[in-house]
Design an enzyme around this catalytic site. Structure first.
Site, PDB file in Angstrom:
ATOM      1  N   GLU A   1      27.059  83.291 113.628  1.00  0.00           N
ATOM      2  CA  GLU A   1      28.231  83.180 113.996  1.00  0.00           C
ATOM      3  C   GLU A   1      29.614  82.138 113.490  1.00  0.00           C
ATOM      4  O   GLU A   1      30.868  83.039 113.240  1.00  0.00           O
ATOM      5  CB  GLU A   1      28.472  82.845 115.651  1.00  0.00           C
ATOM      6  CG  GLU A   1      27.496  83.963 116.803  1.00  0.00           C
ATOM      7  CD  GLU A   1      28.242  85.137 116.942  1.00  0.00           C
ATOM      8  OE1 GLU A   1      29.481  84.877 116.677  1.00  0.00           O
ATOM      9  OE2 GLU A   1      27.756  85.961 118.190  1.00  0.00           O
TER      10      GLU A   1
ATOM     11  N   HIS B   1      30.396  86.122 113.273  1.00  0.00           N
ATOM     12  CA  HIS B   1      31.196  86.611 114.339  1.00  0.00           C
ATOM     13  C   HIS B   1      32.318  87.691 113.478  1.00  0.00           C
ATOM     14  O   HIS B   1      32.512  87.518 113.315  1.00  0.00           O
ATOM     15  CB  HIS B   1      32.215  85.096 114.169  1.00  0.00           C
ATOM     16  CG  HIS B   1      33.245  85.504 115.355  1.00  0.00           C
ATOM     17  ND1 HIS B   1      32.137  85.761 117.191  1.00  0.00           N
ATOM     18  CD2 HIS B   1      34.235  85.298 116.030  1.00  0.00           C
ATOM     19  CE1 HIS B   1      32.757  85.638 118.404  1.00  0.00           C
ATOM     20  NE2 HIS B   1      33.675  85.182 117.742  1.00  0.00           N
TER      21      HIS B   1
ATOM     22  N   SER C   1      34.119  87.522 121.982  1.00  0.00           N
ATOM     23  CA  SER C   1      34.454  86.291 121.584  1.00  0.00           C
ATOM     24  C   SER C   1      35.246  86.280 123.230  1.00  0.00           C
ATOM     25  O   SER C   1      34.766  85.791 123.825  1.00  0.00           O
ATOM     26  CB  SER C   1      35.121  86.810 120.324  1.00  0.00           C
ATOM     27  OG  SER C   1      35.201  85.135 120.591  1.00  0.00           O
TER      28      SER C   1
END
Length: 512
Positions: free
Chosen positions: A317, A414, A194
């Protein structure tokens, strides 16, 4: 009878450290790689560590960067990702190190940067426990870096991109000291997830990081997520207005850490779309690196570090940001259109592509898919294309294992790949409201972990290279498959929105 943990001492450039030796590995916590950033020093370049006398204890996790507490995204418990939150203390520019117990030297090194939207997270996250990597012969270094306003707000007179500068300083420290832990400074892989992956992209492009790592891993990041100078000014002025100060170095330097992190909360949802560029992070966070060129452009020009790259994203995500809080379920067709308008200058074209790819999807599902690609998917694919086209070894993946959490709806969201990479399926991640739901396949974790170990160790994860003419990608799920160009339609839908320039800010060099 298994041997019990024991003290172990290592010597680094600043002095002696006492860590803990377990049967298979050793661990040292909170080793300083730079001086404590206090007062105006929070806005300056990382400074050298002062040597200490005697043996410094490195047996327990220490302070972390100032940040607001986080633990849940709506109904989803992800406390294992953000623990321990803010552990107050000035000396937080530190690394944690796991190493094989009996390594004689020359081991590969994995330097891992945590995520958290540039405003949260730490090296002490339970998800980032490096013991499994150490058991498989890899030295793991997790890094704390400055966050939020102290780390990334662009302020005249302050050192730019301080969080990125911290990462470079940590890499340089590793280069000078990792032999004390059995690591080889010539075999360093820089990785991140990330925000950590976006910092990895910036480090690939940064001349200051030259020679400090030879491989890189970007998990759910982007090569086109940097902010422009204009966008950075919008954030700085909004932060100053929130705090009731002048937007100057003196104004920010006089504030407490608590005041700075409270202001970050007030900046949530700030509109950073401009006439020149879109908001690369789609209101998820207003803070991040500010660069002259996007890393994807630097790499396309055959500049930056000549590293091997493993890069990929998860197939759902956006679900993390829209499902647990009920936003996806409540999304109307008009809100979907507004989201597409914010993401792309040609929203009608964008929506037509995704509706064709997902003909039965609800407005909320389409909104989630577009958000995930706008922030992570499109920028990762663009980075893979640029890196491979520049003649550098590239390996691509898409993580598609669908978590059964949230009544089977969470999917390959995610951060869901992270416990698989570290082979660390924590009990706190499981359950009806846990990231992994009620089914966490240990065999899949072992296989994903082995692929990362292999890349760090021998330079290949075990599948064919990604090349511009084929775009070969490993699809990771309960069953694995290698597919050429699996995201052709999505790539074409986004190619015209990934701008090559962002503004005028220099990487992590002083401003004139």
């Amino acid at each position: 009878m298994a041997s019990q943990p024991a003290d172990v001492v290592r010597e680094v450039e600043s002095g002696l450290l006492r860590g803990t030796a377990y049967p298979t590995h050793t661990v040292f916590y909170s080793i300083p790689y730079a001086a404590a950033p206090v007062g105006i020093g929070r806005f300056q370049a990382p400074a050298p560590v002062r040597p200490w006398l005697g043996v410094r204890a490195a047996t327990e996790p220490g302070p972390t960067a100032p940040q607001l507490p986080r633990g849940r995204f709506g109904s989803l418990d992800i406390s294992a990702y953000f623990d321990p939150g803010w552990r107050v203390g000035p000396d937080y520019l530190t690394v944690d190190i796991w190493s094989p117990r009996d390594v004689a030297g020359g081991a590969p090194v994995l330097v891992f940067l945590h995520g958290g939207a540039f405003v949260a997270g730490s090296s002490h996250s339970p998800m980032l426990d490096g013991s499994r990597f150490a058991q498989h012969g890899v030295v793991v270094v997790t890094v704390n870096y400055r966050l939020g306003i102290a780390g990334f707000l662009d302020i005249p007179g302050a050192f730019p991109n301080r969080g990125l500068a911290d990462v470079v300083a940590a890499l340089a420290w590793v280069n000078r000291n990792i032999t004390a832990f059995g690591g080889d400074p010539a075999r360093v892989t820089l990785a991140g997830q990330s925000a950590g992956a976006m910092l990895t992209a910036a480090a690939i492009a940064a001349p200051e990081a030259a020679g400090l790592f030879v491989r890189a891993v970007m998990q759910s990041g982007s090569g086109s997520a940097a902010f422009s100078r204009e966008q950075a000014t919008i954030v700085r002025d909004a932060a100053a207005a929130t705090l009731g100060i002048a937007p100057t170095l003196d104004g920010f330097a006089d504030l407490t850490d608590q005041q700075l992190i409270d202001a970050v909360q007030e900046l949530a949802g700030l509109d950073l779309g401009t006439a020149a560029v879109r908001d690369p992070l789609q209101r998820i966070t207003p803070l991040g690196v500010v660069l002259d060129d996007q890393p994807v452009t630097t790499v396309a020009h055959a500049a930056g570090q000549p590293v091997d790259l493993l890069i990929g994203h998860n197939t759902d995500e956006g679900n993390l940001y829209l499902l647990p809080n009920g936003v996806a379920a409540a999304t109307t067709p008009r809100q979907l259109t507004e989201a597409a308008e914010y993401a792309d200058p040609d929203p009608d074209r964008l929506l037509s592509v995704y509706r064709r790819l997902h003909p039965t999807a609800t407005p909320g599902r389409l909104r989630s898919i577009i958000l995930g690609d706008a922030v992570f998917g499109a920028g990762s694919r663009a980075m893979a294309d640029s890196h491979a086209a520049a003649g550098k070894r590239t390996y691509a993946y898409a993580f598609g294992w669908r978590s059964p959490a949230l009544a089977g709806q969470l999917g390959a969201t995610h951060i869901v790949e992270l416990p698989f990479v570290f082979d660390n399926l924590l009990p706190t991640l499981q359950g009806a409201d846990g990231l992994l739901g009620t089914a966490a396949p240990a065999l899949l974790a072992a296989r994903v972990h082995r692929a990362w170990v292999d890349f760090v160790t021998i330079g290949t994860p075990g599948w064919p290279e990604y090349r511009p003419d084929r775009r070969t990608t490993q699809l990771i799920d309960d069953e694995w498959s290698v597919v050429d160009d699996p995201f052709a339609a999505e790539r074409d839908a986004w190619s015209h929105t990934h701008y090559t320039r962002t503004g005028n800010t220099l990487g992590c060099s002083p401003k004139p």
